[in-house]
Structures are given as C-alpha cells and as structure tokens.
Design an enzyme around this catalytic site. Structure first.
Site, short mmCIF file in Angstrom:
data_model
loop_
_atom_site.label_atom_id
_atom_site.label_comp_id
_atom_site.label_asym_id
_atom_site.label_seq_id
_atom_site.Cartn_x
_atom_site.Cartn_y
_atom_site.Cartn_z
N ASP A 26 0.85 -1.19 0.00
CA ASP A 26 0.00 0.00 0.00
C ASP A 26 0.88 1.24 0.00
OD1 ASP A 26 -3.28 0.31 0.82
OD2 ASP A 26 -2.03 2.11 0.89
N THR A 82 -11.78 2.60 -6.51
CA THR A 82 -12.33 3.10 -7.78
C THR A 82 -13.51 4.02 -7.46
OG1 THR A 82 -13.60 1.03 -7.92
CG2 THR A 82 -11.64 1.19 -9.30
N ASN A 207 -24.39 -5.67 -8.04
CA ASN A 207 -24.61 -4.57 -7.10
C ASN A 207 -25.85 -3.77 -7.45
OD1 ASN A 207 -22.58 -5.16 -5.39
ND2 ASN A 207 -21.26 -3.45 -5.92
N CYS A 259 -19.74 1.08 -1.97
CA CYS A 259 -19.91 0.39 -3.26
C CYS A 259 -21.17 0.79 -4.03
CB CYS A 259 -19.89 -1.12 -3.05
SG CYS A 259 -18.27 -1.71 -2.55
N LYS A 320 -23.83 0.59 7.62
CA LYS A 320 -24.49 -0.63 8.10
C LYS A 320 -23.74 -1.09 9.35
CE LYS A 320 -22.03 -3.97 5.24
NZ LYS A 320 -22.17 -5.11 4.38
N ARG A 327 -18.25 5.69 4.46
CA ARG A 327 -18.38 6.20 3.10
C ARG A 327 -19.84 6.15 2.63
NH1 ARG A 327 -13.43 3.02 0.26
NH2 ARG A 327 -14.05 1.45 1.78
N1 LIG Z 1 -15.35 -2.24 0.41
C1 LIG Z 1 -16.10 -3.22 -0.06
O1 LIG Z 1 -16.99 -3.74 0.62
C2 LIG Z 1 -15.89 -3.74 -1.45
C3 LIG Z 1 -16.47 -4.96 -1.83
C4 LIG Z 1 -16.25 -5.44 -3.12
C5 LIG Z 1 -15.47 -4.71 -4.01
N2 LIG Z 1 -14.93 -3.52 -3.62
C6 LIG Z 1 -14.08 -2.81 -4.58
O2 LIG Z 1 -12.73 -3.03 -4.23
C7 LIG Z 1 -11.93 -1.88 -4.53
C8 LIG Z 1 -11.21 -1.43 -3.27
O3 LIG Z 1 -12.17 -1.02 -2.31
P1 LIG Z 1 -11.79 -0.77 -0.78
O4 LIG Z 1 -13.06 -0.48 -0.06
O5 LIG Z 1 -10.90 -1.86 -0.31
O6 LIG Z 1 -10.93 0.60 -0.94
P2 LIG Z 1 -10.02 1.31 0.15
O7 LIG Z 1 -10.09 2.76 -0.16
O8 LIG Z 1 -10.39 0.83 1.52
O9 LIG Z 1 -8.54 0.77 -0.15
C9 LIG Z 1 -7.79 1.08 -1.28
C10 LIG Z 1 -6.32 1.09 -0.85
O10 LIG Z 1 -5.51 1.15 -2.03
C11 LIG Z 1 -4.37 1.93 -1.72
N3 LIG Z 1 -3.74 2.35 -3.00
C12 LIG Z 1 -4.21 3.18 -3.94
N4 LIG Z 1 -3.36 3.25 -4.99
C13 LIG Z 1 -2.32 2.42 -4.70
C14 LIG Z 1 -1.14 2.03 -5.38
N5 LIG Z 1 -0.85 2.49 -6.61
N6 LIG Z 1 -0.30 1.18 -4.77
C15 LIG Z 1 -0.58 0.69 -3.55
N7 LIG Z 1 -1.68 1.00 -2.86
C16 LIG Z 1 -2.55 1.85 -3.43
C17 LIG Z 1 -4.92 3.05 -0.87
O11 LIG Z 1 -3.89 3.68 -0.10
C18 LIG Z 1 -5.93 2.28 0.02
O12 LIG Z 1 -5.34 1.83 1.20
C19 LIG Z 1 -12.90 -0.85 -5.09
O13 LIG Z 1 -12.90 -0.93 -6.50
C20 LIG Z 1 -14.24 -1.30 -4.54
O14 LIG Z 1 -15.32 -0.90 -5.37
C21 LIG Z 1 -15.11 -3.03 -2.36
#
Ligand SMILES: NC(=O)c1ccc[n+]([C@@H]2O[C@H](COP(=O)([O-])OP(=O)(O)OC[C@H]3O[C@@H](n4cnc5c(N)ncnc54)[C@H](O)[C@@H]3O)[C@@H](O)[C@H]2O)c1
Length: 438
Positions: A26, A82, A207, A259, A320, A327
C-alpha cells in the site's frame, strides 16, 4: 495484493489463510507501519486474529515497496479504490491504471495481473494495453476477478463465497486461478469462468440488482405506511417466493456505503458511453438520493413539525452494522438535514465515530447509547447494530426529554415500545398504541 484497504487486506489475509504467501502493498505508509506494528487499520470482525495468525506463520507481510510485493509474484492482484470521479460520476480509474503501470515496471517472468477492484467493462483491455506499452516483452495475462465480499461479514464471504467469478479466456491463467482458489473449490465453492468483459459486467450488475431490491422494498414500505399494512409481513410474504428470496428486503433509510452509490453511478455512465441508457438504474439512484432527505423530514414530523433548538440523539452512524466504514452513509445527509432544521445532534456509534468526526461538523459524540439519549427530544436509530436491539428501554425513557424513538431500521418491536410507553415511529409498520399493547 496492491492496495491494503477493506478488500485488499481481507483478500490478502484470506489468501494467506488458504496457504499462499501474500505480500500486501500500500502507498499509505502509515497504514503499512500500523499493520507491521500489529495493528489492524479497519474494523472487520475476525480480521485482526486472521492477520496475526498468518503474519506469525510467515505467509503474510506488508510493504510500501511494489518491487518487494510484485517482482516474483505468480499473481498480482489490484485492489485499489475506484471512487466516483468528481467531474462526471464515472469510475475514477486513475488508481487502477497507476497500479498497472507500477506492476508492469517490476514483474519478472509469467505473471497474472488480476483485477479485484470493481471496474467498468473494458478496463481489463486498457490494463493489458498499459502493460504492453511499458513492457512489450512482458509475459502477462490480465484477469478479472471481482470481489463480492460484504463489509461486516467479509471473511466469511471470502472463505465461503456464493461463487468465485474469473474472467479470462487464457488457459494458462485459468490454471493459475484454479490453483489459487483450489482450497475453496474443494469445499464446494463454485468457480465460474467467463470472458473478461462478462466478469466485469457481473460485478456491476450484481450490485445494481441488490440496490434495486433495497430501493423496491423501501418504496413498498412507504406504501404500507400510508395504507396501514406492515412491510415486515409483506417482505416475508414475497421473500418466501424462491424467485425473489428473503434477503435485501429490509426497509431502511436508503442504501449507502463505499460500493452501491458509486457502482450504480458508474454503471449508468458506462451504459451511456455504450449508447445504452439504463433507465431503471437512473431511477433507483434518484429514489435513493431523495430518500435520505425524506427520512430527515420523517424525523422532524415525528417531533411535531419543528426541531429548532432541540437535541436529537442519533444511534448508529456507519452505513451498516459491523463496520467502521462511513463512506456514503445515509447518516451524513440525514444529520446534516436535522442540523439545517435547527437541531443540535448528539450521536453514538460503536465503531464509526472516528471516521464520522471527519465528515460531520458540530456533532457531539457520546460515549454510549444512554449518554446519547440524555435530555434528547427524540432518539433516532440509523444503523442496525445488535447492541441497539437490546437497550434498556426503561432507562432510556428516564433519560430522554420525551419518550420518542424513530427507528429507521425496524430493529425494535412496536408492541414492546408501546408497552414501555414510547411513541415509536418506524418504517412501513402501523403504530401500536399503549391500549393495543395492553
Ligand atoms: N469495500 C467493499 O466492501 C468492497 C467490496 C467489493 C469490491 N470492492 C471494490 O474493491 C476496490 C477497493 O475497495 P476498498 O473499499 O478496499 O478501498 P479502500 O479505499 O479501503 O482501499 C484502497 C487502498 O488502495 C491503496 N492504494 C491506492 N493506490 C495504490 C497504489 N498504486 N499502490 C498501492 N496502494 C494503493 C490506498 O492507499 C488504500 O489503502 C474498489 O474498487 C471497490 O469498489 C469493495
């Protein structure tokens, strides 16, 4: 695993638990330092123990250095955010593409680049192009492997998935993905292979469908409320139909979270780009947006039409239960609307107050539910935390200025509330009077 957020951290720790050696990378050095120091930066039930166990077994480690994480990896997962792009609502793919560029520069030998982030259809093609531009000789397969875990139940969802979706038409990549998930498929998890574009669409469509179910029952709840029916009975009655199913039929203040809001918007925008306006999604987004202000109006109406100068207690802030994720939580627009109407808001949430304090101004945070109720003109339940289901109602009644509870999650029972002498307002359920309760 590039990105150690909700998805990256859970997926990384779970893949390590399956026996793989995982490095979570990260950019956020504070997050990595915390993880290396044995802290878990997010609240997710069971995650701290899972991480500790796999770190101790030397299957899981954390770094800010992409070379350390990706150079010799058989598969590099992209799990970065994203979010919605502020300018046009399209998915902001800059983090995904930046990660792809960084991966391209360091990989060595045949490597799978696996997109776990939720991305619009066609993103895998663009990642392949980016990698080929930087390293034309690189031996890579770009695979889509969308993640369906739910915050609050993320580990169980990863370990016992309804299905694992893998989008690739490359036989070699297919074999690696089969090996990666073999411990789960051996226990019966269905592994579904599709074309890459199909996998990308499956995630958004899933979704959107779930958000549609929530929005649908919310509207039916509004009808029940006006017509004197009980939405819980209606939801049960329709959910018994196997074609419908009982899940995601719980009415509430509108969907939120990291999401659904951004993914529906991205699907809508992607549709327009392909010349396909998805009208149903457009309507769902609009209904859900309006619902949050409508919930504030419902609270104000329950208070007799004005809340100016009064204190409103709010229980639950996260979008939830069982997460600290704020978020797109409906709590933010609802609380802001209450403040706009002149109320003073005091709030309590078991895990979300730190994140909430950065998003809300002038809210007093209480140390527990009872402190939150002290002297308040109404107590509003916004998140379905289990601890709010078993509150001491007599104690609450003594603490509140008025015995009024507005329950926007329907977690309390109208009959109990009437018996304890509360005015109780919930969603889509008839009011029970003290006389009816006996
Ligand atoms: N949160 C959920 O419940 C969930 C469920 C399914 C899918 N998703 C999808 O998964 C993806 C991630 O979601 P999330 O909630 O985990 O996001 P998040 O914001 O919690 O985590 C993303 C992480 O990526 C890191 N990051 C960004 N660019 C980087 C890079 N170039 N190198 C290394 N680290 C980097 C950020 O510092 C951050 O810690 C999204 O596309 C989301 O839509 C999320």
């Amino acid at each position: 695993m590039i990105g150690a957020g909700y998805v990256g951290l859970v997926s990384g720790a779970c893949l390590a638990e399956l026996g793989h050696t995982v490095t979570c990378v990260d950019k956020d050095s504070k997050k990595i330092a915390a993880l290396r120091g044995g802290e878990t930066p997010i609240f997710e039930p069971g995650l701290a123990e899972l991480i500790a166990r796999n770190v101790a077994a030397a299957r899981l480690c954390f770094t800010t250095d992409i070379t350390e994480g990706a150079k010799d990896a058989a598969a590099v997962f992209i799990a970065v955010g994203t979010p919605s792009r502020a300018t046009d609502g399209l998915a902001d793919l800059s983090y995904v593409y930046a990660a792809a560029r960084e991966i391209a520069r360091v990989i060595d030998g045949y490597t799978l680049i696996v997109t776990k982030s939720t991305v619009p259809v066609g993103t895998g093609d663009e990642i392949a192009r980016i990698v080929a531009d930087i390293r034309p000789e690189a031996n890579v397969s770009v695979v889509s492997n969308p993640e369906f875990l739910r915050e609050g139940a993320a580990i169980d969802d990863f370990m016992k998935p309804d299905r694992i979706v893998v989008g690739t038409s490359d036989a070699k990549a297919r074999t690696v993905m089969e090996e990666l998930y073999a411990p789960l498929t051996a226990q019966g998890a269905p592994l579904l292979f599709t074309e890459r574009r199909g996998a990308e669409v499956i995630k958004y469509a899933a979704n959107a469908f779930l958000a549609t179910k929530i929005t649908f029952i919310n509207e039916i709840a509004d009808l029940c409320e006006q017509a004197g029916a009980d939405v819980q009975e209606v939801a049960h009655g329709i959910g018994l139909d196997h074609r419908i199913g009982p899940k995601f039929l719980q009415p509430g203040p509108g969907y939120g979270g990291s999401c659904f809001p951004k993914d529906l918007l991205a699907l809508l925008k992607a549709g327009l780009d392909f010349g396909v306006p998805i009208r149903s999604i457009e309507t769902i987004i609009s209904i859900n947006d309006q619902r949050k202000r409508a919930m504030a109006r419902k609270i104000i109406a329950a208070c007799g039409g004005s809340i100016r100068g009064r204190t409103i207690g709010v229980l639950g802030l996260t979008f939830k239960a069982d997460t600290d994720d704020m978020r797109e939580s409906p709590a933010v627009p609802i609380i802001t609307a209450l403040q706009d109407a002149g109320a003073k808001v005091r709030a309590y949430d078991p895990e979300g107050m730190e994140q909430a304090s950065a998003m809300l101004d002038d809210v007093e945070f209480a140390p527990d539910a009872y402190d939150c109720a002290k002297g308040a003109s109404a107590l509003v339940i916004l998140t379905e935390w289990n601890q709010f289901r078993t509150l001491d109602l007599e104690r609450l009644k003594d603490l509140l200025a008025k015995p009024l509870i507005v329950d926007l999650r329907n977690i309390l029972r109208p009959m109990d509330m009437a018996e304890h002498g509360f005015t109780y307002v919930s969603i889509g359920r008839p009011t029970v009077t003290k006389a009816q309760a006996g």
